[in-house]
Structures are given as structure tokens and as C-alpha cells.
Design a protein around this motif. Structure first.
Motif, mmCIF file in Angstrom:
data_model
loop_
_atom_site.group_PDB
_atom_site.id
_atom_site.type_symbol
_atom_site.label_atom_id
_atom_site.label_comp_id
_atom_site.label_asym_id
_atom_site.label_seq_id
_atom_site.Cartn_x
_atom_site.Cartn_y
_atom_site.Cartn_z
ATOM 1 N N LEU A 109 -6.478 -2.791 -45.469
ATOM 2 C CA LEU A 109 -7.073 -3.650 -44.451
ATOM 3 C C LEU A 109 -7.567 -2.764 -43.312
ATOM 4 O O LEU A 109 -6.830 -1.900 -42.847
ATOM 5 C CB LEU A 109 -6.021 -4.609 -43.892
ATOM 6 N N GLU A 110 -8.799 -2.992 -42.901
ATOM 7 C CA GLU A 110 -9.252 -2.309 -41.696
ATOM 8 C C GLU A 110 -8.823 -3.194 -40.529
ATOM 9 O O GLU A 110 -9.236 -4.343 -40.435
ATOM 10 C CB GLU A 110 -10.765 -2.137 -41.732
ATOM 11 N N VAL A 111 -7.954 -2.651 -39.697
ATOM 12 C CA VAL A 111 -7.379 -3.430 -38.612
ATOM 13 C C VAL A 111 -7.973 -2.978 -37.287
ATOM 14 O O VAL A 111 -8.012 -1.781 -36.999
ATOM 15 C CB VAL A 111 -5.844 -3.261 -38.582
ATOM 16 N N ALA A 112 -8.459 -3.939 -36.508
ATOM 17 C CA ALA A 112 -8.968 -3.641 -35.165
ATOM 18 C C ALA A 112 -7.907 -4.058 -34.167
ATOM 19 O O ALA A 112 -7.231 -5.053 -34.366
ATOM 20 C CB ALA A 112 -10.255 -4.414 -34.910
ATOM 21 N N PHE A 113 -7.745 -3.296 -33.098
ATOM 22 C CA PHE A 113 -6.777 -3.683 -32.070
ATOM 23 C C PHE A 113 -7.238 -3.175 -30.723
ATOM 24 O O PHE A 113 -8.078 -2.295 -30.623
ATOM 25 C CB PHE A 113 -5.378 -3.172 -32.424
ATOM 26 N N GLU A 114 -6.664 -3.771 -29.685
ATOM 27 C CA GLU A 114 -7.141 -3.476 -28.334
ATOM 28 C C GLU A 114 -6.381 -2.329 -27.683
ATOM 29 O O GLU A 114 -6.881 -1.693 -26.776
ATOM 30 C CB GLU A 114 -6.990 -4.712 -27.447
ATOM 31 N N GLY A 115 -5.156 -2.135 -28.095
ATOM 32 C CA GLY A 115 -4.378 -1.093 -27.442
ATOM 33 C C GLY A 115 -3.161 -0.760 -28.257
ATOM 34 O O GLY A 115 -2.825 -1.440 -29.213
ATOM 35 N N LEU A 116 -2.517 0.335 -27.858
ATOM 36 C CA LEU A 116 -1.385 0.819 -28.627
ATOM 37 C C LEU A 116 -0.392 1.380 -27.629
ATOM 38 O O LEU A 116 -0.767 2.034 -26.672
ATOM 39 C CB LEU A 116 -1.883 1.933 -29.554
ATOM 40 N N ALA A 117 0.888 1.112 -27.843
ATOM 41 C CA ALA A 117 1.894 1.638 -26.934
ATOM 42 C C ALA A 117 3.080 2.137 -27.715
ATOM 43 O O ALA A 117 3.348 1.671 -28.820
ATOM 44 C CB ALA A 117 2.344 0.548 -25.966
ATOM 45 N N ALA A 118 3.779 3.085 -27.129
ATOM 46 C CA ALA A 118 5.036 3.529 -27.734
ATOM 47 C C ALA A 118 6.025 2.387 -27.568
ATOM 48 O O ALA A 118 6.028 1.695 -26.553
ATOM 49 C CB ALA A 118 5.537 4.768 -27.006
ATOM 50 N N SER A 119 6.834 2.136 -28.585
ATOM 51 C CA SER A 119 7.764 1.026 -28.508
ATOM 52 C C SER A 119 9.051 1.383 -29.216
ATOM 53 O O SER A 119 9.048 1.854 -30.343
ATOM 54 C CB SER A 119 7.148 -0.211 -29.165
ATOM 55 N N SER A 120 10.164 1.144 -28.543
ATOM 56 C CA SER A 120 11.443 1.425 -29.188
ATOM 57 C C SER A 120 11.902 0.211 -29.988
ATOM 58 O O SER A 120 12.827 0.282 -30.765
ATOM 59 C CB SER A 120 12.478 1.775 -28.136
ATOM 60 N N ILE A 165 -7.732 -8.538 -38.467
ATOM 61 C CA ILE A 165 -8.307 -7.920 -39.651
ATOM 62 C C ILE A 165 -9.817 -7.790 -39.431
ATOM 63 O O ILE A 165 -10.494 -8.791 -39.220
ATOM 64 C CB ILE A 165 -8.068 -8.798 -40.901
ATOM 65 N N ALA A 166 -10.319 -6.567 -39.453
ATOM 66 C CA ALA A 166 -11.753 -6.365 -39.222
ATOM 67 C C ALA A 166 -12.522 -6.437 -40.537
ATOM 68 O O ALA A 166 -13.613 -6.992 -40.607
ATOM 69 C CB ALA A 166 -12.002 -5.025 -38.541
ATOM 70 N N ARG A 167 -11.938 -5.837 -41.592
ATOM 71 C CA ARG A 167 -12.620 -5.813 -42.882
ATOM 72 C C ARG A 167 -11.593 -5.647 -43.976
ATOM 73 O O ARG A 167 -10.530 -5.065 -43.746
ATOM 74 C CB ARG A 167 -13.577 -4.607 -42.951
ATOM 75 N N LEU A 168 -11.920 -6.124 -45.162
ATOM 76 C CA LEU A 168 -11.068 -5.883 -46.318
ATOM 77 C C LEU A 168 -11.657 -4.693 -47.056
ATOM 78 O O LEU A 168 -12.836 -4.690 -47.392
ATOM 79 C CB LEU A 168 -11.037 -7.113 -47.230
ATOM 80 N N ARG A 169 -10.826 -3.685 -47.289
ATOM 81 C CA ARG A 169 -11.332 -2.493 -47.964
ATOM 82 C C ARG A 169 -10.834 -2.460 -49.409
ATOM 83 O O ARG A 169 -10.000 -1.660 -49.773
ATOM 84 C CB ARG A 169 -10.874 -1.228 -47.204
ATOM 85 N N TRP A 170 -11.373 -3.408 -50.204
ATOM 86 C CA TRP A 170 -11.002 -3.460 -51.619
ATOM 87 C C TRP A 170 -11.327 -2.128 -52.301
ATOM 88 O O TRP A 170 -10.718 -1.738 -53.283
ATOM 89 C CB TRP A 170 -11.751 -4.585 -52.342
ATOM 90 N N ASP A 171 -12.331 -1.438 -51.711
ATOM 91 C CA ASP A 171 -12.829 -0.214 -52.318
ATOM 92 C C ASP A 171 -11.926 0.987 -52.069
ATOM 93 O O ASP A 171 -12.057 2.013 -52.705
ATOM 94 C CB ASP A 171 -14.207 0.095 -51.727
ATOM 95 N N LYS A 172 -11.011 0.854 -51.128
ATOM 96 C CA LYS A 172 -10.302 2.049 -50.679
ATOM 97 C C LYS A 172 -8.898 2.127 -51.284
ATOM 98 O O LYS A 172 -8.149 1.158 -51.203
ATOM 99 C CB LYS A 172 -10.195 1.999 -49.158
ATOM 100 N N PRO A 173 -8.531 3.256 -51.890
ATOM 101 C CA PRO A 173 -7.156 3.367 -52.400
ATOM 102 C C PRO A 173 -6.179 3.521 -51.233
ATOM 103 O O PRO A 173 -6.493 4.215 -50.253
ATOM 104 C CB PRO A 173 -7.180 4.635 -53.263
ATOM 105 N N PRO A 174 -5.007 2.900 -51.327
ATOM 106 C CA PRO A 174 -4.048 2.954 -50.217
ATOM 107 C C PRO A 174 -3.710 4.378 -49.769
ATOM 108 O O PRO A 174 -3.450 4.592 -48.593
ATOM 109 C CB PRO A 174 -2.813 2.251 -50.791
#
Ligand SMILES: [Zn+2]
Lengths: 530, 333
Positions: free
Chosen positions: A477-488, A501-510
Motif C-alpha cells: 500500500l502506498e500510504v500518504a501521511f501528514e506527519g511523523l513523530a517518535a512514539s514510545s 491509502i494513496a495507491r494500491l501497489r499490486w505491482d510491487k513485491p513486499p
């Protein structure tokens, strides 16, 4: 009490917003005053009774039953209020249960000494479903799965008025809101209830490509969108309040800013803190949020400031009907007279074309900027999120490729689809879950993912399935997000903000999906905000 | 004779060495006495099966006519010197308690049973005995099943308040489905009740046994006919809710009828929007009052939450022991 208990149940189990609104409307319609007022207070968080503590309640119940049976039951049920309501001996006295208003009045008046006997007596009188509502009321733990806003919306729909009108009055009303219900049932609208009321805020919609085509740059003003908390600062004949955009009063946490609100009027702006002379990051601001008071040292280290966006009221004059350009001029003059240490103007960004603005937007001059705001010069200040006058044009979201790990069945219309996805990235040889997303895909894509989940289930846990996620087999899954933080709190050590979910990447191997190290490195660039 | 010599637990289930037979065995055996037709009690493949006529017919519907080599359906009789009799258990149609008696000692294996109102089967009959073997599915004092008609009232209230939504009720195919329909009829619901294909045969069987279920229609909507399910009651086995079958209904409201709905976390886990606490088992009061009423010399506890019921027997000063039988589900079928 019986109808109230039934409403609590319905709201707790109904996932749909539309159905929740209807359940509340029906309750208001079928319940007399003042009980419906107390119900509305309970739903809007205006009934924070703390008549008994959970510990006392547990003791009361254990006295009435066998300690070992109580422990086995509590262990199975997992919720104290529920255990007590079910294990309490007897089925109630069989009489019509007391009215909600009687119960609330008694709970409110009860002192520490008489509270145990009062609650025991009520538990004896009530049948199990009403007992549950009682316990939740008496311990102040009434979370029912609706927001205050939704409850007010329901009241507005039921009374045939605008939700914004109720919001404006709200801070001047006290439960069980007799003036409000008099008005909603055809009486007079309560005269300006209370000073320094909250005024519903105006929100922007995303600036999509088609908006760009339709909009003329010359019709708009642009300014930076700051990464703080949108607030409304209202000062009215000695009463000063700082509201969040949902109308929550957060003044007690910001006495430094409130003390500087030496004006008559209402400002709309971004609440920020200053850290080492500069605008602080959201993390800094967060240290000052969600507090009942503010320690002096914290206020000295992270003083609160307001970056003004708009003016709704100057003195007794309501400026909301004026166009934005006119308000902005008034705002400039208004802010110029205030303490410059605490108040400033959000600068306007001159631009000729959308392309030029886009360039500025992608490289903003300060890390606390999350995009630009566009305001139509002639637009009045309107409550809600009207489409057209205001746009937000955010920095592009961050993208990663992640692997689908778990899927959960959705609610309502999506009950028969696996529509909530937990995804992960590689941490060494294994996948570490980094987030959950349940939107961003089309109905067609949902069907395809659902089919994939059903065909590749590894294990089932209730409504959740784990799916095959191997280096050479799985769904990327191509995932779009607005921000990222360290989290315990998260096992992976990172927390994602607004993933979709921005796009499904059926074409891409995990195996080609992103790695946890990459995400950790992004914490720097994707902003420290949680 | 000691009770253990007449009946004792084995890996296959309760076994009577004197008469050489099992009760509700979980694996194929030579001779099985079956309390009722739920799949975890009534399994296919035994040599000879002795059960009530209804239970035998239900087994034939589910497993085919060849489910056992030999059948017997007398209400009382004898095997190898052990007197055996069947008494209504009030659980589902055909459900029975099995009393076995030899050497002046009588043991009653109640199977699954309940004491609450059920128009679709004969009511539980207490049988005096030396040892009473009880289930403990809902053996915790927090289980207190409300009046089933009041629960039906909650379903009707939801139908009234949300008339545009199809009300899908998850029910087990044997017993719960038919009881729910009968309770709806008793509450005055006269509209057709729509049923999933998996429920059809057993509903028809109940009807041919003289239990009036009113108009029943198959919930097999062809595409585009979804609108007719608005405000209707549709019954299906819970497994159908997660299947594509459920997608044909407009704005479906998922309800479940089960004793587990009493516990909110369980109801949530099931994804129920409306949990109807309707059970075919005894609640805590039903279990404890039945034990007091029968007042046996000893209580044996089979499947479910034995621990709490053991504790209750200890408080009451009753001799009790857990049997730790395996193979029975929480609330089967
Ligand atoms: Zn059963």
C-alpha cells in the motif's frame, strides 16, 4: 432513567452518525423537561459528577456479593460499572424507575458521607440496564461515543435552528438548559447568554486541482498556515476566554496570553508558543495543552502567543458580515495596539500566479508552517466549512510503501467488508506495524482489497484477520501521511499523523516496501508533531 | 453403588460402564444417548443412538438418514440393567435430560437446559435425583437474562425508530431462530420474517411439528430488490454477516440474539449494533434456583464456567465437582 439508559446503549453501539443524530432527536422529542436537558448535559460533557469513586463502588458491590464471585465476574466482564450493574443483587423494586433529573439532583447534592448510601439505595431500586447508566453518571465516566458537537447538532435539528446558533449561546447556558429548551420548543431565543461567547469558526476546504482552475489568483489573499492550535480569543466587558475551534474553553491553561488580552473584541488566530525566541514546534506547544493550570516555569520557558488571522468583533461591532479584505485592514489596526510580545499578524504572502505560490508553498520559510491559506477577498466570515471562500493548500503529504498486515471489518455499510487496515514496514526480516488507515481508496478498490484479504487470511481474531505478508507475497500500500513523530506508545517507535491509502501497489513485491530506518529518519523532515 | 460406578467422565464424554453407553459423546462410540440436536452434543457416526424422536429427526436433517446404524426413541427403557428415561430440558425442540438409574442410585444429566419462556419446546421438568449434572455456560452471577419479550420489545423499538434499515438478526439455526420468530409473533409482529437459506430446513421442521411461525420468506433477494427489506426482520446464522450475502440489504442493522450480548465487550467484538440478550441456556439465577429446587445429594458441573458455580456450591454447603468435559462450545449452534 429507563429511556436515558436505552439512549446510552443505542449510542454506544450505533456506529452511524446519521443514526446517532436520530437517536438523540427521538430522545429529546419523547422526554419531558428537565430530564432531556440533563441528558443533553450528559452527552455534551456538562455533567461531570464524581459522587463516588470506582474504588468505593467496588467495595459496595463486593459487600453485597461474595468476594470470590465478584472477582471471577469482574475478570470476565472487564468493566467495573458493567460488573457492578449486573452482579448487584435483585432486579430492582419493579416500580417505575426514578426520573433522570431526580437522580442527577440527588447525586449532585450528595456529600462525601452520604454518597455510598445514596448510590446503594439507587442500585437497589433500579434494574440492571439503568444501574449501568447510574454508575457511569455517578463516577463521572460517561463516555458514550458521541461528541458534544454531535449532541448539539441533534438538538439544533430537533428544534429547527442552526447548530451555530446553539454553539454561540452555549457558554452562557447551564444544565438542564431551561432557556434553550424553551427556545427550541417555539419560545423566545435566549438573549445573549453570558459574556464572551464562542462564535463558530470558519474552516477551509482543501485546494484541489479543479479549484485551482476555477479560482482567479487576484481574488484571493494568501497567508501561511501555522502548525499550532486554531483558537478564538474573546474579550468582552472584563470576561476573557480562549476557545479552541470546537468551542472548548482552554483559558485556564494559558493565563499568560489571557492576561495580555487587553481589548474588546474577538480574534481568530493560531495559538503558538515561543521557544528560545523563535516560534516553537508543535511538540513545545503540546506541553502546555491539556492542563488545568500552567506552572510559572513552563510559562516562562514557553510563553504563549497568538498569531492573528482574522477579526470577528471589534468593540461592539460585529465584523463577520464584512468582506475579508476589510476585516484584514481592521485586524491590522487592532493588533497594532496590542502587546507585540503576545500578538502579531500572520503575514500575507504576495503572489502573482498559482504556480508562483506553489513554489513558495513547497519551501516555506519556517518549519512550523504547514502550508498556505487562501481567502477570497470579498468573503464574509461564515460558520462551518463552506466550499469556495477559504482554501487550505498544504505541503505535499509524505509517502511510503507499506505492507498490509491485518484487516478488520468495518462498521455500518462496510460491515461486510474488510475496510480497516494495519500496515507495516520492514524491520530487519520482519514487518513492524506502523499505522492504520481506513480511507483513501475507492469502493472498487475496497472490493479488491476485501477479496485479497479473504483469499489470503492466515489467522482470525474476532473481526480481525491477519493476511499473508511475506517478502514475495502480499499487498503493498502506498500510504500518504501528514506527519511523523517518535512514539514510545507504538511498538515500532513511530506514530503517523493522518495516514491514508494513496495507491494500491499490486505491482510491487513486499520486499521492496520501505524500512523502519527510513521512517525513523523521516521524523526529522516530516516534523516532530504527533 | 457409588455414583462414579454408574457414570463417569472419559475423553469421549460421560460413560456408563454398567450399561456400556455414552451420553453426548464427542467422538463416535458404540452406543450414544443424546440430549439434543446441537452439533457439539449430537455427532454423526455412532453405532446406536437413543434420543427423543425430535432429536433423531433433527440429526437426520443435519447429517442425513444414515447418521447412525441403529436408532431408538422410547421415552423410557433399559440397557444392561440400567434404567434410562428422557425428560424435557426446555433448551430446544426435542431437548431432554437423561436420567440413568441402577442399584438405587439415580443420576440426571441435564444436557443444555433453560427455565425461561420458550413457546417452541416443552418446558424443563425437575427430576429428583442423587446426582444432578448441570452445564455452566452462563455460570457467573453477572449473567442475568432479561425477560425475552422485553428484548423483543427492543428489537421492535429499533424497527420503529429506523424503519428504512433492514434488521439482520444473527441466530443459531437450531432453536434460537425458531424461538426468536415465535417470540416476535407473540409480540404481535405479523409481517413475513425473512430467513437465510441455512435456516430453512429446521424452520420447516418446527412448523411440521405444529409450531406456528407465521409467514416465512427466503431472504434471497435478486439484485435490485433490496428496497423491500427496509424495516424488515431478516434472520441469518452469524457467519453470514461477514459474507458477501449481507451486502444486498439496504443500510443493514446488525443484531445478535444470544446470551453473550449481555457483556458489552462481547457484543462489540461481534460487531453488534443491537444486542438482544436472548439465550437458550440458564442464567445464573436459573442454574442456582434449579439446583436448590432439585436439591440433589451431589452436583456435577460439566461445560462452561465451572469455577463460579463450584464456589456457589461451597457457599451453600453442597457437594460438587467439576467434570472438565471437553468438546462443548460456549453457546453452540
Ligand atoms: Zn445446546
Amino acid at each position: 432513567m429507563r429511556a436515558f439508559a436505552a439512549l446510552m446503549d443505542r449510542l454506544a453501539f450505533t456506529p452511524g452518525r446519521k443514526e446517532k443524530l436520530r437517536a438523540i432527536r427521538l430522545h429529546l422529542d419523547r422526554t419531558p423537561d428537565p430530564c432531556r436537558g440533563w441528558a443533553l448535559a450528559a452527552l455534551t460533557g456538562g455533567l461531570e459528577l464524581r459522587t463516588v469513586t470506582p474504588a468505593l463502588l467496588r467495595r459496595l458491590a463486593a459487600e453485597r456479593t461474595d468476594e470470590a464471585l465478584f472477582a471471577l465476574s469482574y475478570d470476565y466482564v472487564g468493566d467495573l460499572a458493567e460488573t457492578v450493574s449486573l452482579i448487584w443483587p435483585g432486579e430492582g423494586d419493579g416500580a417505575e424507575p426514578p426520573r433522570l433529573s431526580d437522580v442527577v439532583e440527588k447525586l449532585r447534592r450528595a456529600g462525601r458521607a452520604e454518597a455510598p448510601a445514596l448510590v446503594s439505595g439507587l442500585l437497589d431500586r433500579l434494574a440492571p440496564p439503568e444501574r449501568y447508566a447510574l454508575v457511569k453518571l455517578a463516577t463521572g465516566g460517561l463516555r458514550v461515543g458521541v461528541s458534544a458537537r454531535l449532541a448539539k447538532q441533534a438538538a439544533a435539528e430537533w428544534g429547527g435552528v442552526e447548530a451555530a446558533e446553539i454553539e454561540e449561546l452555549w457558554h452562557g447556558l447551564a444544565p438542564p438548559y431551561p432557556e434553550l429548551f424553551a427556545w427550541l420548543t417555539g419560545g423566545e431565543k435566549p438573549a445573549a447568554a453570558g459574556r464572551a461567547p464562542f462564535r463558530p469558526v470558519m474552516l477551509a476546504t482543501p485546494f484541489e486541482a479543479r479549484d485551482r482552475e476555477a479560482a482567479e489568483p487576484a481574488d484571493f489573499a494568501a497567508e501561511w498556515k501555522w502548525d499550532g492550535v486554531r483558537v478564538q480569543a474573546v474579550s468582552d466587558r472584563g470576561e476573557r476566554r480562549l476557545y479552541t475551534r470546537t468551542g472548548e474553553d482552554i483559558s485556564p491553561a494559558f493565563p499568560d496570553l489571557v492576561a495580555a488580552m487587553a481589548f474588546e473584541g474577538a480574534l481568530d488566530g493560531e495559538l503558538l508558543v515561543r521557544a528560545e525566541g523563535d516560534v516553537g514546534a508543535f511538540n513545545d506547544l503540546q506541553q502546555r495543552l491539556n492542563r488545568k493550570t500552567a506552572p510559572k516555569a513552563l510559562m516562562a520557558r514557553l510563553p504563549a502567543v497568538l498569531r492573528a488571522y482574522d477579526i470577528l468583533r471589534a468593540g461592539a461591532e460585529d465584523l463577520r458580515p464584512c468582506g475579508y479584505a476589510e476585516r484584514r485592514e481592521r485586524l491590522g489596526a487592532f493588533v497594532a495596539a496590542l502587546d507585540p510580545e503576545r500578538f502579531d499578524l500572520s503575514p500575507e504572502i504576495p503572489f502573482e500566479s498559482w504556480e508562483a505560490l506553489d513554489t513558495l508553498r513547497s519551501a516555506p520559510p519556517h518549519p512550523a508552517i504547514e502550508g498556505v491559506m487562501l481567502k477570497r477577498l470579498e468573503s464574509p466570515y461564515l460558520a462551518g466549512r463552506p466550499k469556495g471562500p477559504w482554501f487550505k493548500w498544504k505541503r505535499e503529504p509524505h509517502l511510503i510503501d507499506a505492507v498490509l498486515m491485518y484487516a478488520q471489518r468495518g462498521h455500518g455499510k462496510r460491515s461486510s467488508f474488510y475496510s480497516d487496515y494495519t500496515f507495516g514496514v520492514w524491520d530487519g526480516e520482519t514487518l513492524a506495524p506502523v499505522g492504520k488507515a481506513y480511507f483513501g481508496f475507492t469502493d472498487e478498490e475496497l472490493k479488491k482489497i476485501d477479496r485479497f484479504v479473504r483469499a489470503n487470511t492466515v489467522e482470525r481474531f474476532g473481526p480481525v484477520r491477519s493476511v499473508r505478508a511475506e517478502p514475495d507475497f502480499g499487498l503493498v500500500l502506498e500510504v500518504a501521511f501528514e506527519g511523523l513523530a517518535a512514539s514510545s506508545r507504538h511498538r515500532s517507535g513511530v506514530a503517523m499523523r493522518f495516514p491514508r491509502i494513496a495507491r494500491l501497489r499490486w505491482d510491487k513485491p513486499p520486499r521492496e516496501a520501505d524500512r523502519l530506518e527510513t521512517l525513523k529518519a523521516m521524523i526529522e523532515t516530516a516534523g516532530p508533531r504527533t | 453403588m457409588r455414583p462414579d460406578d454408574l457414570l463417569h467422565p472419559t475423553p469421549e464424554g460421560l460413560y456408563c460402564p454398567v450399561g456400556d453407553f455414552h451420553i453426548d459423546p464427542s467422538r463416535p462410540v458404540r452406543r450414544a444417548l443424546i440430549t439434543h440436536g446441537h452439533a457439539d452434543h449430537a455427532r454423526a457416526g455412532h453405532g446406536a443412538v437413543w434420543a427423543t424422536p425430535e432429536t433423531l429427526e433433527i440429526m437426520a436433517i443435519r447429517y442425513g438418514e444414515g447418521f447412525a446404524a441403529e436408532r431408538r426413541s422410547d421415552a423410557k427403557g433399559e440397557i444392561g440393567g440400567v434404567r434410562v428415561s428422557f425428560h424435557p430440558a426446555g433448551h430446544v425442540l426435542g431437548s431432554a435430560q437423561i436420567a440413568v438409574e441402577a442399584g438405587g442410585l439415580r443420576i440426571v444429566a441435564a444436557g443444555d437446559y433453560k427455565r425461561a419462556f420458550d413457546p417452541t419446546c416443552a418446558a424443563f421438568e425437575p427430576v429428583p435425583c442423587d446426582v444432578f449434572i448441570t452445564e455452566a455456560t452462563f455460570g457467573l452471577p453477572v449473567f442475568r437474562h432479561p425477560d425475552p419479550m422485553a428484548e423483543i420489545g427492543r428489537l421492535l423499538a429499533s424497527l420503529r425508530d429506523f424503519p428504512e434499515r433492514a434488521h439482520l438478526v444473527g441466530v443459531y439455526a437450531l432453536g434460537k431462530a425458531q424461538r426468536l420468530i415465535a417470540l416476535l409473533r407473540a409480540a404481535g409482529w405479523e409481517r413475513p420474517v425473512y430467513i437465510h437459506g441455512a435456516l430453512r430446513k429446521l424452520c420447516d421442521y418446527y412448523v411440521c411439528r405444529g409450531i406456528d411461525l407465521g409467514p416465512l420468506e427466503d431472504a434471497t433477494a435478486e439484485k435490485g430488490a433490496a428496497a423491500r427489506y427496509a424495516g424488515e426482520v431478516v434472520l441469518a446464522p452469524p457467519s453470514a454477516f461477514g459474507a458477501t450475502w449481507a451486502r444486498r440489504f439496504p443500510d443493514p442493522l446488525f443484531a445478535f440474539a444470544s446470551g453473550w450480548m449481555q457483556v458489552r465487550a462481547r457484543a462489540r467484538q461481534r460487531g453488534a449494533e443491537l444486542g438482544l440478550v436472548i439465550s437458550d441456556h440458564c442464567d445464573w439465577a436459573g442454574l442456582t434456583e434449579t439446583i436448590r429446587e432439585i436439591d440433589p445429594g451431589e452436583v456435577w458441573i460439566t461445560h462452561g464456567r465451572e469455577e463460579a458455580l463450584m464456589r456457589w456450591c461451597e457457599i451453600e454447603g453442597r457437594a460438587a465437582r467439576p467434570l472438565h468435559l471437553v468438546g462443548y462450545e460456549d453457546e453452540p449452534e
